[in-house]
Design a protein around this motif. Structure first.
Motif, PDB file in Angstrom:
ATOM      1  N   VAL A  41       6.686  -0.208 -13.077  1.00  0.00           N
ATOM      2  CA  VAL A  41       6.922  -1.066 -11.924  1.00  0.00           C
ATOM      3  C   VAL A  41       6.829  -2.536 -12.314  1.00  0.00           C
ATOM      4  O   VAL A  41       6.108  -2.896 -13.236  1.00  0.00           O
ATOM      5  CB  VAL A  41       5.901  -0.744 -10.790  1.00  0.00           C
ATOM      6  N   LYS A  42       7.572  -3.352 -11.595  1.00  0.00           N
ATOM      7  CA  LYS A  42       7.406  -4.800 -11.679  1.00  0.00           C
ATOM      8  C   LYS A  42       6.677  -5.215 -10.411  1.00  0.00           C
ATOM      9  O   LYS A  42       7.081  -4.860  -9.309  1.00  0.00           O
ATOM     10  CB  LYS A  42       8.752  -5.518 -11.768  1.00  0.00           C
ATOM     11  N   VAL A  43       5.604  -5.952 -10.592  1.00  0.00           N
ATOM     12  CA  VAL A  43       4.803  -6.407  -9.465  1.00  0.00           C
ATOM     13  C   VAL A  43       4.942  -7.919  -9.349  1.00  0.00           C
ATOM     14  O   VAL A  43       4.813  -8.641 -10.336  1.00  0.00           O
ATOM     15  CB  VAL A  43       3.316  -6.020  -9.651  1.00  0.00           C
ATOM     16  N   SER A  44       5.204  -8.361  -8.121  1.00  0.00           N
ATOM     17  CA  SER A  44       5.272  -9.793  -7.831  1.00  0.00           C
ATOM     18  C   SER A  44       4.230 -10.124  -6.788  1.00  0.00           C
ATOM     19  O   SER A  44       4.020  -9.362  -5.842  1.00  0.00           O
ATOM     20  CB  SER A  44       6.657 -10.178  -7.310  1.00  0.00           C
ATOM     21  N   LEU A  45       3.584 -11.250  -6.980  1.00  0.00           N
ATOM     22  CA  LEU A  45       2.572 -11.720  -6.038  1.00  0.00           C
ATOM     23  C   LEU A  45       3.148 -12.900  -5.263  1.00  0.00           C
ATOM     24  O   LEU A  45       3.608 -13.870  -5.857  1.00  0.00           O
ATOM     25  CB  LEU A  45       1.309 -12.151  -6.781  1.00  0.00           C
TER      26      LEU A  45
ATOM     27  N   TYR B 131       4.627  -7.418  -3.890  1.00  0.00           N
ATOM     28  CA  TYR B 131       5.932  -6.781  -3.861  1.00  0.00           C
ATOM     29  C   TYR B 131       6.090  -5.890  -5.080  1.00  0.00           C
ATOM     30  O   TYR B 131       5.726  -6.278  -6.195  1.00  0.00           O
ATOM     31  CB  TYR B 131       7.042  -7.843  -3.861  1.00  0.00           C
ATOM     32  N   PHE B 132       6.644  -4.689  -4.868  1.00  0.00           N
ATOM     33  CA  PHE B 132       6.966  -3.782  -5.967  1.00  0.00           C
ATOM     34  C   PHE B 132       8.480  -3.775  -6.122  1.00  0.00           C
ATOM     35  O   PHE B 132       9.219  -3.607  -5.156  1.00  0.00           O
ATOM     36  CB  PHE B 132       6.503  -2.352  -5.662  1.00  0.00           C
ATOM     37  N   SER B 133       8.936  -3.935  -7.347  1.00  0.00           N
ATOM     38  CA  SER B 133      10.361  -3.795  -7.620  1.00  0.00           C
ATOM     39  C   SER B 133      10.513  -2.959  -8.885  1.00  0.00           C
ATOM     40  O   SER B 133       9.566  -2.784  -9.646  1.00  0.00           O
ATOM     41  CB  SER B 133      11.031  -5.162  -7.785  1.00  0.00           C
ATOM     42  N   GLU B 134      11.698  -2.425  -9.062  1.00  0.00           N
ATOM     43  CA  GLU B 134      11.983  -1.552 -10.208  1.00  0.00           C
ATOM     44  C   GLU B 134      10.915  -0.466 -10.326  1.00  0.00           C
ATOM     45  O   GLU B 134      10.379  -0.220 -11.395  1.00  0.00           O
ATOM     46  CB  GLU B 134      12.086  -2.371 -11.490  1.00  0.00           C
TER      47      GLU B 134
ATOM     48  N   ALA C  41       2.481  11.031  -5.260  1.00  0.00           N
ATOM     49  CA  ALA C  41       2.795  11.225  -3.842  1.00  0.00           C
ATOM     50  C   ALA C  41       2.410  10.018  -2.998  1.00  0.00           C
ATOM     51  O   ALA C  41       2.997   9.793  -1.932  1.00  0.00           O
ATOM     52  CB  ALA C  41       2.083  12.467  -3.323  1.00  0.00           C
ATOM     53  N   ASP C  42       1.459   9.227  -3.451  1.00  0.00           N
ATOM     54  CA  ASP C  42       1.027   8.057  -2.697  1.00  0.00           C
ATOM     55  C   ASP C  42       2.158   7.048  -2.516  1.00  0.00           C
ATOM     56  O   ASP C  42       2.175   6.302  -1.540  1.00  0.00           O
ATOM     57  CB  ASP C  42      -0.155   7.368  -3.390  1.00  0.00           C
ATOM     58  N   PHE C  43       3.106   7.019  -3.443  1.00  0.00           N
ATOM     59  CA  PHE C  43       4.181   6.032  -3.386  1.00  0.00           C
ATOM     60  C   PHE C  43       5.343   6.477  -2.505  1.00  0.00           C
ATOM     61  O   PHE C  43       6.285   5.719  -2.297  1.00  0.00           O
ATOM     62  CB  PHE C  43       4.651   5.687  -4.799  1.00  0.00           C
TER      63      PHE C  43
ATOM     64  N   LYS D   4      -1.110  -2.047  -1.729  1.00  0.00           N
ATOM     65  CA  LYS D   4      -0.858  -3.490  -1.778  1.00  0.00           C
ATOM     66  C   LYS D   4      -2.079  -4.271  -1.288  1.00  0.00           C
ATOM     67  O   LYS D   4      -2.437  -5.296  -1.861  1.00  0.00           O
ATOM     68  CB  LYS D   4       0.370  -3.843  -0.943  1.00  0.00           C
ATOM     69  N   LYS D   5      -2.723  -3.768  -0.237  1.00  0.00           N
ATOM     70  CA  LYS D   5      -3.925  -4.433   0.275  1.00  0.00           C
ATOM     71  C   LYS D   5      -5.051  -4.384  -0.759  1.00  0.00           C
ATOM     72  O   LYS D   5      -5.768  -5.363  -0.957  1.00  0.00           O
ATOM     73  CB  LYS D   5      -4.381  -3.795   1.588  1.00  0.00           C
TER      74      LYS D   5
END
Length: 168
Positions: free
Chosen positions: A86-90, A161-164, A129-131, A141-142
């Motif tokens: 995953v790519k994570v953006s803050l 934010y999660f991307s890819e 399964a959480d995703f 995210k929290k």
């Protein structure tokens, strides 16, 4: 006949007072339930710093992001070896230049590895399964917000934010 009429009036009066008593009990229980609900579940009058920043970011609609390199880590599934890529953006308030420089600093107080470590720690405790559950994703995210923000000196992160996102 007068005796029968008095008995009937007494019965009617008794039924009426029983109904009034039952209605009063129901109203009292409803009020007690409402008070208990608000005492236990209602949000406190003061909001947290993170909540205030999130509200401000939504209102101003000016948000900058800091994006990490691709993160690849194992998940907590017991039945099979699973991993997440995953790519994570803050997201943060774009007007906070001090926070921007703190996130992008590469010389003095480098935050990126610390923040990435916190994110990986949270992701590793999740199952695949959480995703697939949007509510659980919001909880993740929290958790990231709650673990990342204490490491920052010049502001707080308002969104994650999660991307890819790829789960194998």
């Amino acid at each position: 006949m007068a005796k029968n009429e008095k008995k009937e009036e007494g019965k009617k009066g008794g039924k009426g007072s029983k109904i009034i008593i039952i209605l009063l009990i129901v109203i009292i229980l409803a009020l007690a339930g409402a008070v208990a609900y608000f005492a236990v579940f209602a949000k406190k009058g003061s909001t947290t710093k993170t909540a205030q920043v999130q509200q401000a970011a939504v209102q101003s609609n000016e948000e900058a992001t800091y994006t990490f390199e691709e993160i690849l880590t194992n998940l907590a599934d017991q039945d099979a070896q699973r991993y997440i890529k995953v790519k994570v953006s803050l997201g943060y308030d774009s007007s906070n230049s001090k926070l921007k420089s703190e996130l992008e600093d590469t010389k003095e107080d480098i935050k990126a590895p610390i923040l990435e470590s916190e994110i990986v720690k949270i992701l590793r405790n999740q199952k695949a399964a959480d995703f697939s559950d949007p509510k659980k994703v919001e909880e993740i995210k929290k958790q990231i917000l709650d673990n990342v923000n204490p490491h920052l000196k010049n502001g707080v992160i308002s969104n994650v934010y999660f991307s890819e996102l790829l789960i194998q």
